[in-house]
Design an enzyme around this catalytic site. Sequence first.
Site, mmCIF file in Angstrom:
data_model
loop_
_atom_site.group_PDB
_atom_site.id
_atom_site.type_symbol
_atom_site.label_atom_id
_atom_site.label_comp_id
_atom_site.label_asym_id
_atom_site.label_seq_id
_atom_site.Cartn_x
_atom_site.Cartn_y
_atom_site.Cartn_z
ATOM 1 C CB ALA A 71 45.131 38.203 36.715
ATOM 2 C CG ASP A 72 42.082 32.454 36.720
ATOM 3 O OD1 ASP A 72 42.753 31.844 35.941
ATOM 4 O OD2 ASP A 72 40.681 31.747 37.341
ATOM 5 C CB THR A 73 38.687 36.424 34.671
ATOM 6 O OG1 THR A 73 39.531 37.472 34.773
ATOM 7 C CG2 THR A 73 37.560 37.025 35.092
ATOM 8 N N GLY A 108 40.622 37.264 40.287
ATOM 9 C CA GLY A 108 41.410 37.719 41.149
ATOM 10 C C GLY A 108 43.026 38.004 40.622
#
Length: 196
Positions: A71-73, A108
């Site tokens: 995940a990436d924010t 994502g």
Amino acid sequence: MKVYLASASPRRKELLKQVGISFKTMPSTVEEKSTKTEPNEVVEELSYQKAVDICRKLSEEGREDFVVIGADTVVSCWGEILGKPADKEDAARMLEKLQGGSHQVYTGVTLAWKYKDMSAMYATFSECTDVTMYSMSAEEIRKYVDSGEPMDKAGAYAIQGLCAAYVQGICGDYNNVVGLPVGRVCQELKRRGLWQ
């Protein structure tokens, strides 16, 4: 099916525990570089890189029957993508930009899974939440930055922390702003028979 979280984020760990997903933490060490410019594409690409990194490591160790969650924010405001602040000045600049208006938080997520004798499979998606903040004075921004809370957060704030005092409202998934759209993650896992 063993679940691995390709992140050291305490917030993502807490969200997975909250919904009863048993997992092991195995943070990705891949250098994060995006070739994209749209925020949803940036977080999808970076989450994919993290999931692929851990999937490859597990495969090299001979592991099978696993799923990796990468995940990436990021925060997007007035066309600028805001990641984690470089220092206190950068954090103050981000907060000045965000205060008194609305912005978007994108996370994502990539699921990477591998069954015995099969090649790895991948699914990538992203979620967007609109956040509106009250105005903050220069003194309030300085005090918040001095608390240290903004320093490892995308957009330099934690909706679940001290900055909650300045959040006027959201439209979308609250957990997405925290760092992982865990409801969507559960549904995507269930749809593929990876969790029940």
